[in-house]
Design a protein around this motif. Structure first.
Motif, PDB file in Angstrom:
ATOM      1  N   GLY A   1      -1.177   4.921   7.086  1.00  0.00           N
ATOM      2  CA  GLY A   1      -1.650   4.145   5.947  1.00  0.00           C
ATOM      3  C   GLY A   1      -2.964   3.450   6.242  1.00  0.00           C
ATOM      4  O   GLY A   1      -3.861   3.377   5.391  1.00  0.00           O
TER       5      GLY A   1
ATOM      6  N   ARG B   1       0.804  -1.200   0.000  1.00  0.00           N
ATOM      7  CA  ARG B   1       0.000   0.000   0.000  1.00  0.00           C
ATOM      8  C   ARG B   1       0.846   1.262   0.000  1.00  0.00           C
ATOM      9  O   ARG B   1       0.431   2.285  -0.524  1.00  0.00           O
ATOM     10  N   ARG B   2       2.032   1.208   0.622  1.00  0.00           N
ATOM     11  CA  ARG B   2       2.856   2.413   0.649  1.00  0.00           C
ATOM     12  C   ARG B   2       3.261   2.807  -0.759  1.00  0.00           C
ATOM     13  O   ARG B   2       3.301   3.975  -1.115  1.00  0.00           O
TER      14      ARG B   2
END
Length: 234
Positions: A121, A8-9
């Motif tokens: 996140g 996801r980063r």
């Protein structure tokens, strides 16, 4: 397909706001058919629902629930209405404190309730993909992480292991309070830590800050009073 994975980063970094919107929209559309109905759909209604639930909890009038009911439906998706950035303290349980059932709250916990990269996140995912309408940074009275930070900043002592990382993370929000004389230092430090993290989340780019500016998301601060169970806005 996994909606939330270590990559996801890479998804959230190094791309413009339009690309962020398109990427998150694609993730959300794949699970749209499985998503249950959200209980509220505006930031103000979400905050009101939290506080109404806390009033029930503090007065000992919690709603009766069959936690097995809806279990199969929840396996198909989730639509939490609020996210809580809470301390990891064992005496603070957000689902109980706000009298909410499974699937209603998206909870991120760390000692000292401050924003970490992974926590950020997670909160971005909750707001942009799952559709949470409010993020509450929730501190609490008699917070050991806050008290340890105050003592470390006052005395200059170093805490062992990775506990020292907690002090470094909370220092920017708490240190200014030490320069202001007055009673209830630990209480004031706890509130200052909450407010510092609220300000950060309200302006975080490219996701949360834009959602706040557009009125799609509200970020608020509060603390849980251990003796009474009441949540106080700050």
């Amino acid at each position: 397909m996994c909606n939330f994975c270590p990559s996801r980063r890479g998804l959230f970094s190094g791309i413009g706001s339009l690309a962020v919107t398109a990427a998150l929209g694609a993730v959300a559309s794949e699970s749209a058919l499985a998503q249950p109905t959200r209980s509220v759909e505006t930031p103000d209604a979400a905050l009101a629902r939290l506080m109404e639930g806390n009033a029930r909890y503090a007065s000992g009038k919690m709603a009766e629930r069959d936690f097995s009911a809806g279990r199969a439906a929840r396996a198909q998706g989730q639509a939490p209405f609020a996210a809580i950035l809470s301390c990891a303290d064992s005496r603070v349980a957000p689902e109980l404190a706000f009298d909410q059932g499974p699937g209603e709250l998206f909870v991120v916990r760390v000692a000292g309730n401050f924003v970490t990269p992974d926590g950020l996140g997670s909160l971005e995912f909750g707001a942009a993909v799952l559709g949470t309408k409010v993020i509450m940074v929730l501190g609490h009275t008699s917070c050991g992480a806050v008290n340890a930070t105050v003592e470390a900043l006052q005395k200059g002592n170093t805490l062992p292991g990775h506990i020292a990382d907690l002090v470094r993370a909370m220092k920017p929000g708490i240190e200014p309070v030490l320069k202001t004389p007055g009673p209830d230092l630990q209480q004031r430090a706890m509130i200052a830590n909450v407010q510092a993290n609220v300000r950060r989340l309200q302006t975080e780019k490219p996701i949360l800050g834009d959602m706040v500016a557009a009125g799609k998301l509200k970020v608020v601060g509060a603390y849980y009073d251990l003796p009474t169970g009441k949540v106080m806005m700050v």
